[in-house]
Design an enzyme around this catalytic site. Structure first.
Site, PDB file in Angstrom:
ATOM      1  CG  PHE A  51      11.288   6.712  80.392  1.00 44.27           C
ATOM      2  CD1 PHE A  51      12.289   7.066  81.411  1.00 44.27           C
ATOM      3  CD2 PHE A  51      10.692   7.648  79.728  1.00 44.27           C
ATOM      4  CE1 PHE A  51      12.851   8.086  81.409  1.00 44.27           C
ATOM      5  CE2 PHE A  51      11.353   8.956  79.520  1.00 44.27           C
ATOM      6  CZ  PHE A  51      12.330   9.183  80.584  1.00 44.27           C
ATOM      7  CD  GLN A  67       2.698  12.401  76.947  1.00 52.88           C
ATOM      8  OE1 GLN A  67       3.763  12.805  76.587  1.00 52.88           O
ATOM      9  NE2 GLN A  67       2.261  11.331  76.851  1.00 52.88           N
ATOM     10  CG  HIS A 102       5.445  15.044  81.861  1.00 51.73           C
ATOM     11  ND1 HIS A 102       5.747  14.912  83.278  1.00 51.73           N
ATOM     12  CD2 HIS A 102       6.135  14.440  81.098  1.00 51.73           C
ATOM     13  CE1 HIS A 102       6.907  13.836  83.284  1.00 51.73           C
ATOM     14  NE2 HIS A 102       7.107  13.717  81.987  1.00 51.73           N
ATOM     15  CG  LEU A 148       9.481  17.471  82.149  1.00 52.10           C
ATOM     16  CD1 LEU A 148       7.904  16.939  82.084  1.00 52.10           C
ATOM     17  CD2 LEU A 148      10.448  17.005  80.932  1.00 52.10           C
ATOM     18  CD  GLU A 178       7.961   8.656  81.895  1.00 54.69           C
ATOM     19  OE1 GLU A 178       6.671   9.417  81.462  1.00 54.69           O
ATOM     20  OE2 GLU A 178       7.814   7.494  81.300  1.00 54.69           O
ATOM     21  NE  ARG A 224       5.911  10.955  79.911  1.00 53.74           N
ATOM     22  CZ  ARG A 224       6.796  11.780  79.044  1.00 53.74           C
ATOM     23  NH1 ARG A 224       6.354  12.295  77.960  1.00 53.74           N
ATOM     24  NH2 ARG A 224       7.872  11.383  79.447  1.00 53.74           N
ATOM     25  CG  HIS A 230       5.049  16.807  78.097  1.00 52.63           C
ATOM     26  ND1 HIS A 230       6.310  17.442  78.362  1.00 52.63           N
ATOM     27  CD2 HIS A 230       5.752  15.778  77.646  1.00 52.63           C
ATOM     28  CE1 HIS A 230       7.367  17.066  78.335  1.00 52.63           C
ATOM     29  NE2 HIS A 230       7.107  15.762  77.723  1.00 52.63           N
ATOM     30  NE  ARG A 259       5.793  12.138  73.406  1.00 47.29           N
ATOM     31  CZ  ARG A 259       6.949  12.421  74.275  1.00 47.29           C
ATOM     32  NH1 ARG A 259       7.862  11.420  74.527  1.00 47.29           N
ATOM     33  NH2 ARG A 259       6.868  13.360  75.349  1.00 47.29           N
TER      34      ARG A 259
END
Ligand SMILES: Cc1cc2nc3c(=O)[nH]c(=O)nc-3n(C[C@H](O)[C@H](O)[C@H](O)COP(=O)(O)OP(=O)(O)OC[C@H]3O[C@@H](n4cnc5c(N)ncnc54)[C@H](O)[C@@H]3O)c2cc1C
Ligand code: SF4
Ligand code: FES
Lengths: 241, 565
Positions: free
Chosen positions: B117, B230, B232, B242, B245, B276, B341, B376
């Site tokens: 990730f 955040q 995304h 979404l 990721e 991100r 996000h 994050r």
């Protein structure tokens, strides 16, 4: 595009019977049924009631009947319906609380009856379980269930017999019985060896047809039947020996 | 009156984790504005981080490395002690989830599978294909049935009642009836999730209005680091659903209209798997520079990964693309664009999830323990919900067992409930005024246009003015649908009050923070400035005004250095 939405309305505290109400709706954008319903509510009648949450076909809030077909309103695109008349009804065979909102309690109560949780051993090894992917694959189909209630609503047996557990709950039971971590004894799960359980199913497969997540709950019911028979035979032989 | 020892608000992962860890001797209940399974957590896709070291490339992984990645990813704004606490507890948390029945995907040998990730030094994201949220939420819900947890579903909390620094309970609106109900509780845990719907383009569920955060703020509890929002990098173009990721974790490429893997220009080492904030800005920059498609999106190309992996590891993504965009990622690239996000900021709580109000706790996305800092890492939020949800349940139990019951709370709660009821009557009594959905759309426009990925003083100042205008307009709100049963309009009117406050706090924090850090990018101050800004923003409501203050970041082992990927 112009659409005519024919929506079933019913307020049990006010209306004697459910009735259809027409709403004209126009949009140039690509919209889902749930978005159209929200627009209609916002712009035309804020008392129109329905449930929604995720808008991506994963939370199970918005199952309804759209032009005669069970589906999730959030994943149904208006253009995919190929019709300018869009008829919207709540899930059939369930008590209407208001408009498209139905009482899901019987559905969840049935689920609770099968003890829908892993009954693993009390202690677990520090390093976790060893389970091959092919073992997990056997339950994946059932794990995909989002508990939207469509199958329960469409099942002819559940609609006439309130004691019948219904497709989703039985399929869920199979998901646990088949899970290598689950240690529930046969004496417990074989409680579904009844007409309210696996033998209630008429095998008309309405559930497989309506499920928006391809769970095919009837596969689970049939598998439970086979497993019950096999276990019984095993037990008879053990007894004889 | 309904009385609980511990009242948990929110039936998502954090709420259910708290319910399961609360002392069973106490009277515990969960209130949620939707059935718990409809909570936004159900939509989480890509996975949950823990340094199990199961991936052959991750033999040297451990919790310290996970903590370091988390802190570096946060652009050093995370409190290092809490980041360490979360990462230390990650491995046992995953095994506990597995024991409760989560059907994680597996590697050969039968161990839990792990994928790479963004921003992580090792592949440590555990997953169940791309439906990780669904399986974990259903599993925790199943365990709640097993433990006989009491649920009040489709109840909206509208107000938190605090008297003399002590939490007494909440006032609820029952969606089914429109009735206003006081609930007394010795401890209240908020696990009410994020506020994505303050923005137009968001990956969040329709219901994510963030009212819990706003309610806590109104009750006088400070909000922390709210300017860190955040975005995304990869949401499906237009509908903004979404695309996990995990799609890049499985090897997906980001490609612009020249056919170039443009991440080479932004993060040459990490490429698509940079954190991100960096990837989202890169995509937006490409689009703004004319390297996008239709000036709105770039491509996420999975074709080279192959049909087998897509079907096995990303079936949900494929289903979403086919359903909502009529494309099959096996055959064509996915059009993607950034969208709001996640909220790094939230209700200010400490590592025990407790706040400045006695008996009030918060966990999950609505809380800011300060693990995620300014950005994050993917897969850390699910971990946050289960680790801190659990801590909140335990700490609230300890608190209740060691505290005295308040005497006159019943009277206060009844008075407060009456006040809320009169408010509803006022909205219902009016035949004209501002319509709810129009105000909501206006707010979303402001936030998307002026408080997005790239910010500057002018936009933020304008946004703040517009939000204050909206606050005035909100005073003229009315209920147009004269039936309070199952009235989403009523729900929205209640929640909008919170949304306005959140928007104000986010914008104010962003305006004041004259630096660039993590997700907060100021065009007019485009460098990180540790000398002046290595600190948490706190916004407290005092006499209906937002008051801003700051608090130090806890730095232990890791001295802030420049982030390079
Ligand atoms: C599409 C998507 C995918 C994601 N994927 C991942 C991932 O792969 N890995 C990862 O780590 N993170 C992921 N995240 C982030 C993560 O899913 C969320 O941050 C997390 O699930 C939040 O959980 P929660 O329990 O805090 O809140 P939620 O799950 O949002 O639950 C909030 C609960 O509070 C209730 N509630 C809210 N307000 C009120 C009120 N006023 N009164 C009563 N009840 C109320 C709601 O009904 C709900 O039950 C993803 C997020 C999104 C948007
Ligand atoms: S089996 Fe399918 S139709 Fe039935 S509840 Fe689950 S997802 Fe819905
Ligand atoms: S809104 Fe979640 S399934 Fe439709």
């Amino acid at each position: 595009m112009k659409y005519l939405f024919r929506i079933l309305r019913y307020d049990p505290l006010k209306d004697e019977h459910p009735f259809f109400q027409d709403f004209f709706y126009e949009t140039d954008e690509k919209k889902s049924v749930i978005e159209a319903l929200m627009d209609i509510r916002n712009e035309q009648d804020c008392t129109l009631a329905f449930r929604y949450s995720c808008r991506e076909a994963i939370c199970g809030s918005c199952a309804m009947v759209i032009n005669g077909k069970y589906d999730l309103a959030c994943r149904t695109m208006l253009n995919s319906l190929m019709s300018s008349l869009i008829v919207i009804e709540p899930l059939p065979n369930m008590e209407i609380q208001k408009d498209l909102v139905v009482n899901m309690d019987p559905f969840f109560e049935a689920l609770n009856k099968i003890e829908p949780y892993i009954e693993s051993e009390a202690d677990f090894s520090e390093g976790g379980y060893r389970i091959e992917e092919k073992e997990m694959d056997k339950i994946l189909q059932y794990v995909n269930c989002i508990l939207c209630g469509s199958c329960y609503s469409a099942c002819p047996v559940a609609s006439r017999d309130e004691n019948y557990l219904g497709p989703a709950a039985l399929a869920k039971l199979y998901r646990f019985v088949k899970d290598p971590r689950d240690k529930r004894p046969f004496s417990i799960w074989s409680k579904v060896n009844t007409e309210g359980g696996v033998w209630g199913c008429d095998t008309v497969f309405k559930c497989n047809e309506v499920c928006p997540k391809s769970v095919r709950p009837a596969d689970g019911i049939e598998a439970l039947r086979r497993k019950l028979i096999v276990e019984k035979i095993k037990r008879i032989f053990k007894f004889k020996r | 009156m309904i009385r609980q020892d511990i009242l948990i608000v929110g039936g998502g992962l954090a709420g259910l984790a708290a319910a399961l860890s609360s002392d069973p001797q106490l009277k515990v209940a969960v209130i949620s504005k939707v059935h718990p399974l409809r909570s936004h957590s159900v939509a989480a896709q890509g996975g949950i981080n823990a340094p199990l070291g199961n991936n052959p490339d991750a033999k040297d992984d451990n919790w310290e490395k996970h903590a370091f990645d988390t802190i570096k990813g946060s652009d050093y704004l995370a409190d290092q002690d809490v980041a360490e606490l979360m990462c230390e507890r990650a491995v046992p948390a995953i095994y506990e989830l597995e024991h409760m029945g989560v059907p994680f995907s597996r590697f050969p040998g039968g161990v839990i599978a792990q994928r790479p990730f963004g921003g992580a030094g090792f592949p440590r994201t555990c997953y169940a294909a791309d439906r990780t949220g669904l399986v974990i939420l259903h599993t925790l819900f199943e365990q709640s049935i097993r433990k006989n947890v009491k649920f009040y579903n489709e109840w909206l909390v509208t107000k938190l009642i605090v008297k003399d620094g002590k939490c007494l309970g909440v006032i609820v609106c029952d969606f089914a009836t429109g009735q206003i109900i006081p609930v007394e509780a010795r401890a209240v845990i908020f696990a009410t999730g994020g506020y994505g719907r303050v923005y137009q383009k968001t990956t969040n569920a329709f219901i994510n209005h963030g009212s819990g955060i706003g309610i806590a703020y109104k009750a006088g509890i400070p909000l922390k680091d709210m300017e860190f929002v955040q975005f995304h990098p990869t949401s499906l173009f237009d509908v903004n659903i979404l695309i996990t990721e995990g799609a890049r974790g499985e090897g997906g490429y980001l490609v612009n209209n020249k056919g170039k893997r443009f991440m080479a220009d932004y993060a040459p080492l990490a490429m698509e798997l940079a954190p991100r904030d960096i990837v989202a800005r890169a995509i937006q920059t490409e689009i703004d520079n004319g390297n996008g498609f239709e000036d709105q999106y770039v491509h996420l190309d999975l074709r080279h990964i192959g049909e087998a992996i897509i079907k096995k590891r990303l079936p949900g993504i494929r289903e979403i693309c086919i359903n909502f965009a009529e494309i099959d990622p096996i055959e064509s690239p996915i059009p993607i664009q950034p969208a709001q996000h996640y909220s790094m900021g939230g209700i200010d709580v400490n590592m025990k999830c407790s706040s400045c109000v006695e008996g009030f706790f918060a966990a999950g996305e609505c809380a800011c323990v300060s693990i995620h800092g300014a950005n994050r890492l993917g897969g850390n939020s699910l971990l946050d919900t289960v680790v801190f949800g659990r801590i909140a349940g335990e700490e609230a139990s300890n608190y209740v067992k060691g505290s005295e019951k308040s005497n006159n709370s019943e009277k206060i709660l009844l008075e407060q409930a009456l006040e809320v009821k009169m408010k509803v009557e006022e909205w219902e009594g009016k035949d004209s005024g501002e319509k709810m959905f129009r105000l909501l759309n206006r707010l979303k426009e402001v936030m998307s246009e002026k408080v997005g990925i790239f910010r500057d003083k002018r936009d933020l100042t304008e946004a703040l003015e517009k939000i204050l205008e909206l606050k005035e307009d909100y005073k003229r709100i009315y209920i147009s649908g004269k039936c309070l049963r199952y009235s989403q309009e009523l729900v929205n009117i209640f929640e909008f009050d919170s949304m306005l406050n959140l928007a104000e706090v986010i914008t104010l924090g962003a305006l004041k923070r004259e630096e660039t850090r993590g997700s907060h990018f100021r065009l007019d101050f485009n460098k990180r400035n540790d000398k002046d800004w290595l600190k948490h923003t706190l916004v407290t409501r005092e006499e209906d005004k937002a008051r801003i203050s700051y608090k130090d970041v806890k730095i232990n082992k890791y001295k802030p250095v420049e982030r390079k990927y």
